[in-house]
Enzyme design. Structure first.
Site, PDB file in Angstrom:
ATOM      1  N   TYR A  13       2.704   4.699   2.290  1.00  0.00           N
ATOM      2  CA  TYR A  13       4.123   4.424   2.113  1.00  0.00           C
ATOM      3  C   TYR A  13       4.836   5.614   1.503  1.00  0.00           C
ATOM      4  O   TYR A  13       4.204   6.556   1.009  1.00  0.00           O
ATOM      5  CB  TYR A  13       4.326   3.191   1.238  1.00  0.00           C
ATOM      6  CG  TYR A  13       4.084   3.420  -0.239  1.00  0.00           C
ATOM      7  CD1 TYR A  13       5.154   3.569  -1.127  1.00  0.00           C
ATOM      8  CD2 TYR A  13       2.795   3.484  -0.755  1.00  0.00           C
ATOM      9  CE1 TYR A  13       4.930   3.770  -2.483  1.00  0.00           C
ATOM     10  CE2 TYR A  13       2.571   3.685  -2.102  1.00  0.00           C
ATOM     11  CZ  TYR A  13       3.641   3.832  -2.967  1.00  0.00           C
ATOM     12  OH  TYR A  13       3.427   4.043  -4.291  1.00  0.00           O
ATOM     13  N   ARG A  32       4.598  14.794   2.751  1.00  0.00           N
ATOM     14  CA  ARG A  32       3.644  13.993   1.986  1.00  0.00           C
ATOM     15  C   ARG A  32       3.181  12.788   2.789  1.00  0.00           C
ATOM     16  O   ARG A  32       2.002  12.396   2.718  1.00  0.00           O
ATOM     17  CB  ARG A  32       4.251  13.547   0.656  1.00  0.00           C
ATOM     18  CG  ARG A  32       3.251  12.843  -0.247  1.00  0.00           C
ATOM     19  CD  ARG A  32       3.806  12.596  -1.629  1.00  0.00           C
ATOM     20  NE  ARG A  32       4.928  11.653  -1.628  1.00  0.00           N
ATOM     21  CZ  ARG A  32       5.581  11.264  -2.727  1.00  0.00           C
ATOM     22  NH1 ARG A  32       5.227  11.747  -3.909  1.00  0.00           N
ATOM     23  NH2 ARG A  32       6.588  10.405  -2.648  1.00  0.00           N
ATOM     24  N   ARG A  80      -9.798  -9.275  12.255  1.00  0.00           N
ATOM     25  CA  ARG A  80     -10.332  -8.766  10.997  1.00  0.00           C
ATOM     26  C   ARG A  80     -11.710  -8.157  11.203  1.00  0.00           C
ATOM     27  O   ARG A  80     -12.681  -8.841  11.515  1.00  0.00           O
ATOM     28  CB  ARG A  80     -10.389  -9.879   9.945  1.00  0.00           C
ATOM     29  CG  ARG A  80     -10.742  -9.348   8.557  1.00  0.00           C
ATOM     30  CD  ARG A  80     -10.843 -10.456   7.523  1.00  0.00           C
ATOM     31  NE  ARG A  80     -11.076  -9.894   6.188  1.00  0.00           N
ATOM     32  CZ  ARG A  80     -12.260  -9.493   5.737  1.00  0.00           C
ATOM     33  NH1 ARG A  80     -13.338  -9.609   6.520  1.00  0.00           N
ATOM     34  NH2 ARG A  80     -12.380  -8.977   4.518  1.00  0.00           N
ATOM     35  N   HIS A  82     -13.698  -4.406   9.540  1.00  0.00           N
ATOM     36  CA  HIS A  82     -13.485  -3.242   8.699  1.00  0.00           C
ATOM     37  C   HIS A  82     -13.273  -1.954   9.504  1.00  0.00           C
ATOM     38  O   HIS A  82     -12.538  -1.065   9.074  1.00  0.00           O
ATOM     39  CB  HIS A  82     -14.667  -3.044   7.740  1.00  0.00           C
ATOM     40  CG  HIS A  82     -14.664  -3.996   6.581  1.00  0.00           C
ATOM     41  ND1 HIS A  82     -14.823  -5.344   6.724  1.00  0.00           N
ATOM     42  CD2 HIS A  82     -14.505  -3.778   5.248  1.00  0.00           C
ATOM     43  CE1 HIS A  82     -14.772  -5.939   5.536  1.00  0.00           C
ATOM     44  NE2 HIS A  82     -14.578  -5.004   4.616  1.00  0.00           N
ATOM     45  N   LYS A 127      -0.776   8.398  -0.784  1.00  0.00           N
ATOM     46  CA  LYS A 127       0.183   7.374  -1.210  1.00  0.00           C
ATOM     47  C   LYS A 127      -0.073   6.099  -0.404  1.00  0.00           C
ATOM     48  O   LYS A 127       0.706   5.719   0.476  1.00  0.00           O
ATOM     49  CB  LYS A 127       1.618   7.891  -1.031  1.00  0.00           C
ATOM     50  CG  LYS A 127       2.662   7.172  -1.874  1.00  0.00           C
ATOM     51  CD  LYS A 127       3.978   7.922  -1.826  1.00  0.00           C
ATOM     52  CE  LYS A 127       5.078   7.190  -2.568  1.00  0.00           C
ATOM     53  NZ  LYS A 127       4.877   7.169  -4.032  1.00  0.00           N
ATOM     54  N   GLU A 159      -1.903  10.930 -14.584  1.00  0.00           N
ATOM     55  CA  GLU A 159      -0.521  10.549 -14.296  1.00  0.00           C
ATOM     56  C   GLU A 159      -0.258   9.194 -14.927  1.00  0.00           C
ATOM     57  O   GLU A 159      -1.074   8.679 -15.685  1.00  0.00           O
ATOM     58  CB  GLU A 159      -0.293  10.519 -12.786  1.00  0.00           C
ATOM     59  CG  GLU A 159      -1.218   9.556 -12.045  1.00  0.00           C
ATOM     60  CD  GLU A 159      -1.072   9.613 -10.533  1.00  0.00           C
ATOM     61  OE1 GLU A 159      -0.194  10.346 -10.037  1.00  0.00           O
ATOM     62  OE2 GLU A 159      -1.831   8.909  -9.844  1.00  0.00           O
TER      63      GLU A 159
END
Length: 268
Positions: A13, A32, A80, A82, A127, A159
């Site tokens: 995101y 990014r 579903r 993996h 991210k 951070e």
């Protein structure tokens, strides 16, 4: 319901601040985004030009000038399993809300943080939407009526749960190096750029916990926080209990360097 973002947190995101309907540092955010997509081996569904057009349409549809545009890209809808599904289009979700920047009181008085050992995974530079580790850290701060949790890993500053952390030591602005243990903050980069232009000494290097907790000043930076002074750490006054002189200079510089529809009260 079978979107892999929902089932696995399998996506990335970005949050882009928008001032006066102008995205702040959009190329850097899209760079990014590409880094995060590459890190989870997911093809970018749009070109930079397409992202810019989509973002512009979302911004134009909102009644407010200052916005925080959030968007995420997931690996799409599949049974579903993996392993990566084949020939499944990515899911793109985007929304925009009024940009929530620090209040005048937070700017004037600074904010409180707590500290904790950083126990998240080792790819914090991506991210991703798999943020339960950050959620738990942020809740530690909420439980203590603080705004952030500043994290340390093996005695070194990393951070905060949703912010980068910078410290001021001897007049120099210092932040941990960009590696896999921290998110490369677009606003942190802007802060360094503005600080250098203002003649301040800036350095990216490892910062020990002892150095951070004994620093002259500590700041948080993020798309919504911009740059914000820390004045309480773990319930005790920090840096004299008030925003320091380097922060005051930096905050004024930040306000002067980007467009804004409404500016909070100035810092004396």
């Amino acid at each position: 319901m079978l979107d892999r973002g929902f089932i696995y947190g399998d996506g990335v995101y970005e949050l882009i601040p928008v001032y006066k309907r102008r995205p702040f540092r959009l190329p850097q955010h899209l760079t990014r985004l590409q880094h995060s997509l590459d890190g989870i081996r997911l093809a970018n569904p749009h070109s930079e030009a397409e992202w810019t057009e989509i973002l512009g349409e979302v911004i134009a549809r909102q009644p407010f000038d200052d916005q925080g545009v959030y968007f995420q890209v997931t690996r799409g809808v599949a049974k579903r399993d993996h392993t990566f599904p084949k020939d499944v289009p990515a899911t793109v979700f985007m929304m925009s809300n009024p940009l929530a920047t620090p209040s005048a009181d937070q700017v004037e008085r600074g904010v409180a943080v707590v500290t904790a050992e950083d126990n998240r995974w080792h790819r914090c530079d991506l991210k991703t939407i798999s943020l339960v580790g950050n959620v738990l850290m942020r809740q530690l701060a909420a439980d203590a009526d603080a705004v952030e949790t500043v994290m340390f890993r093996d005695g070194m500053l990393t951070e905060a749960s949703a912010s980068n952390v910078l410290v001021v030591i001897g007049g120099a602005v210092i932040a941990p190096p960009k590696d896999n243990l921290i998110l490369p903050g677009i606003t942190m980069d802007a802060t360094f750029e503005f600080a250098r232009d203002a003649g301040l000494s800036c350095e990216m290097r490892p910062v020990t916990k002892a150095e951070a907790l004994a620093a002259d000043e500590m700041w948080l930076s993020s798309s919504s926080k911009e740059v914000l002074a820390v004045t309480r750490v773990d319930g005790r006054a920090f840096g004299g209990g008030a925003p320091g002189p380097v922060f005051r200079r930096m905050w004024a510089e930040f306000q002067a360097r980007r467009p804004r529809a409404a500016v909070a009260a100035g810092v004396a």
